[in-house]
Design an enzyme around this catalytic site. Structure first.
Site, short mmCIF file in Angstrom:
data_model
loop_
_atom_site.label_atom_id
_atom_site.label_comp_id
_atom_site.label_asym_id
_atom_site.label_seq_id
_atom_site.Cartn_x
_atom_site.Cartn_y
_atom_site.Cartn_z
N ASN A 16 0.85 -1.20 0.00
CA ASN A 16 0.00 0.00 0.00
C ASN A 16 0.89 1.24 0.00
O ASN A 16 2.11 1.14 -0.06
CB ASN A 16 -0.93 -0.02 1.22
N ASP A 36 -4.70 -6.36 4.82
CA ASP A 36 -5.75 -7.23 5.38
C ASP A 36 -5.72 -8.61 4.72
O ASP A 36 -6.21 -9.57 5.28
CB ASP A 36 -7.12 -6.58 5.17
N LYS A 53 -14.20 1.13 14.77
CA LYS A 53 -12.92 0.43 15.00
C LYS A 53 -12.51 0.48 16.47
O LYS A 53 -11.93 -0.48 16.99
CB LYS A 53 -11.82 1.03 14.12
N LYS A 87 -11.93 -3.09 18.23
CA LYS A 87 -10.54 -3.46 18.57
C LYS A 87 -10.18 -3.11 20.02
O LYS A 87 -9.01 -3.20 20.40
CB LYS A 87 -9.58 -2.80 17.57
N1 CTP Z 1 -4.56 -3.16 11.66
C1 CTP Z 1 -3.92 -4.28 12.17
N2 CTP Z 1 -3.96 -5.46 11.47
C2 CTP Z 1 -4.63 -5.54 10.30
C3 CTP Z 1 -5.27 -4.41 9.78
C4 CTP Z 1 -5.22 -3.23 10.49
O1 CTP Z 1 -3.34 -4.20 13.24
N3 CTP Z 1 -4.64 -6.69 9.66
C5 CTP Z 1 -4.52 -1.90 12.44
C6 CTP Z 1 -3.80 -0.77 11.76
O2 CTP Z 1 -2.44 -0.74 12.12
C7 CTP Z 1 -4.57 0.46 12.27
C8 CTP Z 1 -5.96 -0.05 12.53
O3 CTP Z 1 -5.85 -1.47 12.60
O4 CTP Z 1 -4.05 0.94 13.48
C9 CTP Z 1 -6.97 0.31 11.49
O5 CTP Z 1 -6.58 -0.15 10.25
P1 CTP Z 1 -7.55 -0.07 8.98
O6 CTP Z 1 -6.95 -0.82 7.87
O7 CTP Z 1 -7.94 1.34 8.75
O8 CTP Z 1 -8.81 -0.80 9.52
P2 CTP Z 1 -9.36 -2.21 9.26
O9 CTP Z 1 -9.73 -2.78 10.58
O10 CTP Z 1 -8.45 -3.05 8.43
O11 CTP Z 1 -10.72 -1.89 8.52
P3 CTP Z 1 -11.04 -1.59 6.97
O12 CTP Z 1 -9.92 -2.17 6.18
O13 CTP Z 1 -12.33 -2.23 6.77
O14 CTP Z 1 -11.10 -0.09 6.89
#
Ligand code: CTP
Length: 400
Positions: free
Chosen positions: A209, A278, A336, A340
């Site tokens: 990314n 993800d 979130k 979390k």
């Molecule tokens: N995060 C994580 N592990 C993942 C994805 C995200 O620890 N596999 C953490 C990121 O470091 C950040 C927070 O979760 O602090 C939010 O990440 P984000 O990608 O915005 O949220 P997601 O929960 O992945 O939701 P979405 O992709 O649906 O926006």
């Protein structure tokens, strides 16, 4: 608090110059030695008499200033100072310093200075947002000038937006913070994740990314400066790790998961600035994938949600997440926090100019579980980092 410190205050010609009387008065109460240099334009807004009375020193305005005391010349002042604060720093003064011009006493003093210089820009919003001015400011920041971000709101010219000189107490706080850096994280262990994970497809390709790691590295640097032991779990970046942090390099989300979990029990706080993929390709080929006539379908499988796992196993730790969004910022951030089990989340709309990936600045809103929000103006990522740490140390759970 400032006894023995020599502070030079440079005042330029802007309406906010009147606030500097209060700044000088507060600095004197903290027992600093204060010298004021004004540009001729500044004297149209506030008199040298006011400032010399408050600072208890002669105010210097013109180049050929004579006090009768041969020791207090501008070059000597520039070298004796512990810090020089220019406030309000007008677009004109910032432009002159950025170009190395020294055609009045203040710009000459700055050019001759060995002391660190802080600039508090204040001007009309359109001047502030002018790309020429912004380039000048960035240039000075690169040369190590400290920038105190302006406040946003109603401006004296009738416009609304960033450009307002921060209130005197904020300017004094910035000076105090600069001259006697906080050591409020001493004895604490803070784990920071940074960068964008890379998920291999074959030996030469990967999915990733746009994260550059700048925000996470700024947090690691700020926490280290405030006395914390910092573990920086970093996905690949081109950045130099800040001095004094323990760097744990990782590549994939799974590797980041294992590294974070291993250190989690000894941490007082985890700040998850990393952009974690993800999904990963279900199969990473051993050999380079060769092209064929047909379309290629890559099957992706879920990576662990590291922050979610941390939230499940949370004990005494403070958990801070990031939410990079392109729409419905605060709503998604709120979801979130709950999912979390976070103490707060740092939400930013990555589509806004001056925010998000690759920039040196950020515009974030800190969102709490009870819905309280702290919106921050555009500021450097290092300043955002300090604000995040301030919010963290103000949490009742942190103080326990
Ligand atoms: N995060 C994580 N592990 C993942 C994805 C995200 O620890 N596999 C953490 C990121 O470091 C950040 C927070 O979760 O602090 C939010 O990440 P984000 O990608 O915005 O949220 P997601 O929960 O992945 O939701 P979405 O992709 O649906 O926006």
């Amino acid at each position: 608090m400032l006894r023995g410190k020599v502070i030079v205050i440079g005042i330029c010609g802007g309406i906010a110059a009147y606030k500097m009387a209060e700044v000088v008065s507060r600095l004197k109460k903290l027992e600093a030695e204060v010298y004021v240099i004004m540009t001729p334009a500044a004297t149209e807004f506030i008199t040298p008499m006011t400032l010399s009375t408050l600072s208890q020193n002669a105010v210097a305005v013109d180049m050929f200033w004579q006090t009768g005391d041969p020791h207090i010349q501008h070059i000597e002042l520039a070298q004796r100072a512990d810090v020089i604060l220019i406030a309000p720093a007008t677009a004109n003064m910032v432009g002159k310093i950025a170009a190395g011009i020294a055609d009045d006493l203040l710009s000459t003093t700055v050019l001759a200075a060995t002391a660190p210089v802080m600039l508090a820009p204040s001007m009309n919003v359109h001047m502030y947002e002018n790309p020429i001015f912004q380039e000048n400011l960035k240039r000075l920041h690169r040369f190590g000038y400290q920038i105190v971000s302006p406040g946003a709101g109603f401006l004296a010219c009738g416009d609304t937006g960033p450009g307002r000189l921060p209130e005197p107490e904020i300017l004094v706080q910035e000076l105090v913070r600069f001259l006697s850096p906080l050591q409020d994280l001493t004895g604490k262990t803070v784990l920071v994740t940074a960068g964008g994970t890379q998920e291999p497809l074959d030996p030469v390709r990967y999915l990733t990314n746009r994260s550059t790691g700048k925000m996470g590295y700024a947090i690691a640097e700020a926490a280290q400066k405030r006395g914390a032991r910092v573990i920086l779990v970093s996905a690949p970046t081109t950045l130099e790790p800040p001095a004094g942090v323990d760097i744990v390099p990782v590549t994939t989300a799974q590797a980041m998961y294992h590294a974070v979990m291993e250190h989690y029990p000894q941490c007082d706080a985890v700040i998850k600035a990393a952009a974690v993929a993800d999904y990963r390709p279900r199969l990473a080929a051993n050999q380079k994938i060769k092209k064929e006539e047909n379309n290629l379908v890559i099957e992706l499988e879920r990576n662990p949600d590291i922050l979610f796992e941390l939230g499940l196993q949370k004990n005494h730790q403070i958990l801070v997440g990031f939410a990079a969004e392109t729409q419905n910022l605060t709503e998604y951030a709120g979801e979130k926090i709950k999912k979390k089990n976070l103490d707060f989340i740092v939400a930013n709309d990555v589509t806004r100019e001056g925010a998000g990936f690759g920039t040196d600045t950020n515009i974030v809103t800190i969102v709490y579980p009870d819905g309280r929000m702290v919106p921050l103006a555009q500021m450097s990522k290092l300043e955002v980092a300090d604000r995040i740490l301030n919010e963290m140390t103000a949490l009742p759970r942190w103080k326990k």
